[in-house]
Design an enzyme around this catalytic site. Structure first.
Site, PDB file in Angstrom:
ATOM      1  N   LYS A   1      -4.966 -13.719  -5.411  1.00 60.80           N
ATOM      2  CA  LYS A   1      -3.447 -12.897  -6.101  1.00 60.80           C
ATOM      3  C   LYS A   1      -2.486 -12.912  -4.850  1.00 60.80           C
ATOM      4  CE  LYS A   1      -4.162  -8.412  -6.572  1.00 60.80           C
ATOM      5  NZ  LYS A   1      -2.845  -7.597  -5.626  1.00 60.80           N
ATOM      6  N   SER A   2      -2.797 -12.663  -3.592  1.00 64.29           N
ATOM      7  CA  SER A   2      -1.746 -12.642  -2.601  1.00 64.29           C
ATOM      8  C   SER A   2      -1.161 -13.795  -2.372  1.00 64.29           C
ATOM      9  CB  SER A   2      -2.504 -12.206  -1.248  1.00 64.29           C
ATOM     10  OG  SER A   2      -2.915 -11.228  -1.162  1.00 64.29           O
TER      11      SER A   2
ATOM     12  N   ARG B   1       3.084 -15.376  -3.130  1.00 66.03           N
ATOM     13  CA  ARG B   1       3.618 -16.105  -2.156  1.00 66.03           C
ATOM     14  C   ARG B   1       4.164 -17.347  -2.650  1.00 66.03           C
ATOM     15  NH1 ARG B   1       0.889 -12.017  -0.090  1.00 66.03           N
ATOM     16  NH2 ARG B   1       1.283 -11.264   2.049  1.00 66.03           N
TER      17      ARG B   1
ATOM     18  N   ASP C   1      -9.336  -4.405   1.144  1.00 65.29           N
ATOM     19  CA  ASP C   1      -9.232  -4.412  -0.477  1.00 65.29           C
ATOM     20  C   ASP C   1     -10.810  -4.194  -0.788  1.00 65.29           C
ATOM     21  OD1 ASP C   1      -6.674  -4.345  -0.538  1.00 65.29           O
ATOM     22  OD2 ASP C   1      -6.417  -6.385  -1.001  1.00 65.29           O
TER      23      ASP C   1
HETATM   24  C1  S3P Z   1      -1.508  -7.559   0.233  1.00 61.31           C
HETATM   25  C2  S3P Z   1      -1.774  -6.824   1.587  1.00 61.31           C
HETATM   26  C3  S3P Z   1      -2.423  -5.537   1.757  1.00 61.31           C
HETATM   27  C4  S3P Z   1      -3.601  -5.445   0.235  1.00 61.31           C
HETATM   28  C5  S3P Z   1      -2.673  -5.993  -0.952  1.00 61.31           C
HETATM   29  C6  S3P Z   1      -2.412  -7.402  -0.883  1.00 61.31           C
HETATM   30  C7  S3P Z   1      -0.683  -8.776   0.321  1.00 61.31           C
HETATM   31  O1  S3P Z   1      -1.672  -4.493   1.493  1.00 61.31           O
HETATM   32  O2  S3P Z   1      -4.174  -4.389   0.435  1.00 61.31           O
HETATM   33  O3  S3P Z   1      -3.945  -5.779  -2.019  1.00 61.31           O
HETATM   34  O4  S3P Z   1      -0.820  -9.506  -0.484  1.00 61.31           O
HETATM   35  O5  S3P Z   1       0.029  -8.786   1.301  1.00 61.31           O
HETATM   36  P1  S3P Z   1      -1.080  -3.869   2.516  1.00 61.31           P
HETATM   37  O6  S3P Z   1      -0.037  -4.757   3.182  1.00 61.31           O
HETATM   38  O7  S3P Z   1      -0.141  -2.588   2.156  1.00 61.31           O
HETATM   39  O8  S3P Z   1      -1.994  -3.493   3.696  1.00 61.31           O
END
Ligand code: S3P
Length: 438
Positions: free
Chosen positions: A24-25, A29, A323
């Site tokens: 997902k992350s 991006r 997470d």
């Molecule tokens: C994420 C960063 C994390 C994570 C979120 C996804 C990201 O959050 O908990 O599910 O994709 O950069 P935080 O940056 O608020 O810690």
């Protein structure tokens, strides 16, 4: 997203070979850097889940051409040197904190006006952490509660670089500032207390940007990026999502006789803190890093069921498993001894207050869990029994409860499971495909 419910019956074990959906992350991006690049970016193993589709839709509202080339394959035509198009509608991030905070950095650095909002959960989440540094860079931003909550009205423009010291290790904050810094005059610098996931840094490099990463005293991390760098479109394959795999790692560990091989999963060390926590519990997992995709290590993990000891998780490990805390709490209910998870107050401002929501719902199934201001204390092992539970609209709570239901005696009814669409649409199918019943 609310509604739907699942009835979960006990499982015998999980077995098979499985490739998790795209991360997902990293998908977020890839879309955002694709939008900002010169040329067309092609993304394979794109996570077609609600959160990432929100980012994609927003990129289109800002003028990117997006084309679906096939299942989980997208082409994003970047704006390159063209300015972003001023959106005619409000930008709606749905449930996605990553969309909101990363896009805030993009919007603030272009000469356009935009309004950013999201669903009820996202409108409760803190935005000051990105609004304040962006204002210091020169963006004009206003929002509810003095700019702390969505909706935000953003008038972007020419920014100046800042040095920002973030009080929390947050990849969303770091990424927001780096994305804004791409167009700021001067060198933008962000320091975080411990390293959060570094996908933005890796992907910026893959798209041709130069940045400097430095480890400072007491584990703090600093990234420096010079403004005015152009990005070039790329072809990339998104690694499998370790956070989605985590639910099935737990199922395979805890259901006797299980044997699950997880292929092409992202093994970036800023994401795999769960493996370190499990090593503390005496768990031996076979894993190997085989390759790189999108500048990220990927590999294979083989998980077989085994007994576990208690864990003490805190400090710099927390961002690398943030997470995974809900599923780690479930694992701890089956571990021998008392597990403590500390330094994780950030959990209180996720899609739900995960310290309260996971403790409340797992207790209904027989778990012994205490909440702490910054974490959880879990006493194990305790047998779980089926119960009527709810997700609070939080995808990771819903999926943790589903895995708990596989372990429990009797039937578990989980309310409000539609939220799983935000990160892992395939999850429900896997409850049949990977799971063997009695
Ligand atoms: C994420 C960063 C994390 C994570 C979120 C996804 C990201 O959050 O908990 O599910 O994709 O950069 P935080 O940056 O608020 O810690």
């Amino acid at each position: 997203m609310s509604g739907q419910s699942w009835r979960i019956t006990p499982a015998r074990r999980v077995r098979g070979v499985w490739r998790p959906p795209g991360d997902k992350s990293i998908t977020h991006r890839a879309v955002i850097l694709g939008l900002l690049s010169r040329g067309a970016t092609e993304i394979k193993n794109f996570l077609e889940a609600d959160d990432c589709l929100r980012t994609l839709q927003m990129a289109q509202q800002l003028g990117a051409q997006a084309e679906r080339l096939g299942a989980a394959r997208w082409r994003i035509g970047g704006r390159g040197d063209e300015p972003l198009r001023e959106p005619t509608e409000v930008l709606d991030a749905g449930n996605s904190g990553t969309t909101t905070r990363l896009m805030a950095g993009v919007l603030a650095s272009h000469p356009i006006f935009s309004v950013l909002t999201g669903d009820a959960s996202l409108r409760r989440r803190p935005m000051r952490r990105v609004v304040e540094p962006l204002q210091r860079m020169g963006a004009r931003i206003d929002g509810r509660e003095a700019g702390s909550r969505l909706p935000l009205a953003i008038r972007g423009g020419e920014l100046r670089a800042i040095k920002h010291l973030s009080p929390v290790a947050s990849a969303q904050v770091k990424s927001c500032i780096l994305l804004a810094g791409l167009r700021a005059a001067g060198v933008t610098e962000i320091t975080e207390p411990t390293l959060s996931r570094d996908h933005t840094e890796r992907m910026l490099r893959a798209f041709g940007a130069t940045l400097e990463v430095q480890i400072c005293s007491e584990g703090a991390h600093r990234v420096r990026l010079r403004g005015g760098q152009a990005l070039e479109a790329q072809r990339l394959t998104v690694p499998g999502d370790f956070s989605s795999a985590a639910f099935w790692i737990a199922a395979a560990l805890l259901l006797p006789g299980s044997d699950l091989t997880i292929e092409q999963v992202g093994l970036n060390p800023t994401r795999t803190g769960l493996l370190e926590a499990l090593a503390q519990a005496g768990v031996h997992l076979e894993w190997s890093t085989l390759d790189e995709q999108a500048g990220e290590p990927i590999g294979t993990l083989r998980v077989r069921s085994q007994p576990l000891g208690a864990m003490h998780v805190g400090g710099a490990l927390i961002p690398a498993l943030i997470d995974e805390v809900p599923i780690l709490a479930l694992i701890a209910t089956q571990a021998h001894g008392t597990t403590e998870i500390r330094d994780a107050a950030e959990l209180r401002v996720k899609e739900s207050d995960r310290i309260e929501t996971i403790a409340t719902e797992l207790r209904k199934m027989g778990a012994q869990i205490e909440t702490l201001p910054d974490g959880l204390r879990v006493h194990g092992p305790t047998p779980l029994h089926g119960a009527e539970v709810q997700s609070y609209g939080d995808h990771r709570i819903a999926m943790t409860l589903a895995i708990a239901g596989l372990l429990a005696h009797g039937e578990t009814l989980i309310h409000d499971t539609a939220c799983v669409q935000t990160s892992f649409p395939e999850f429900e199918t896997l409850l049949h495909e990977l799971v063997e019943r009695e």
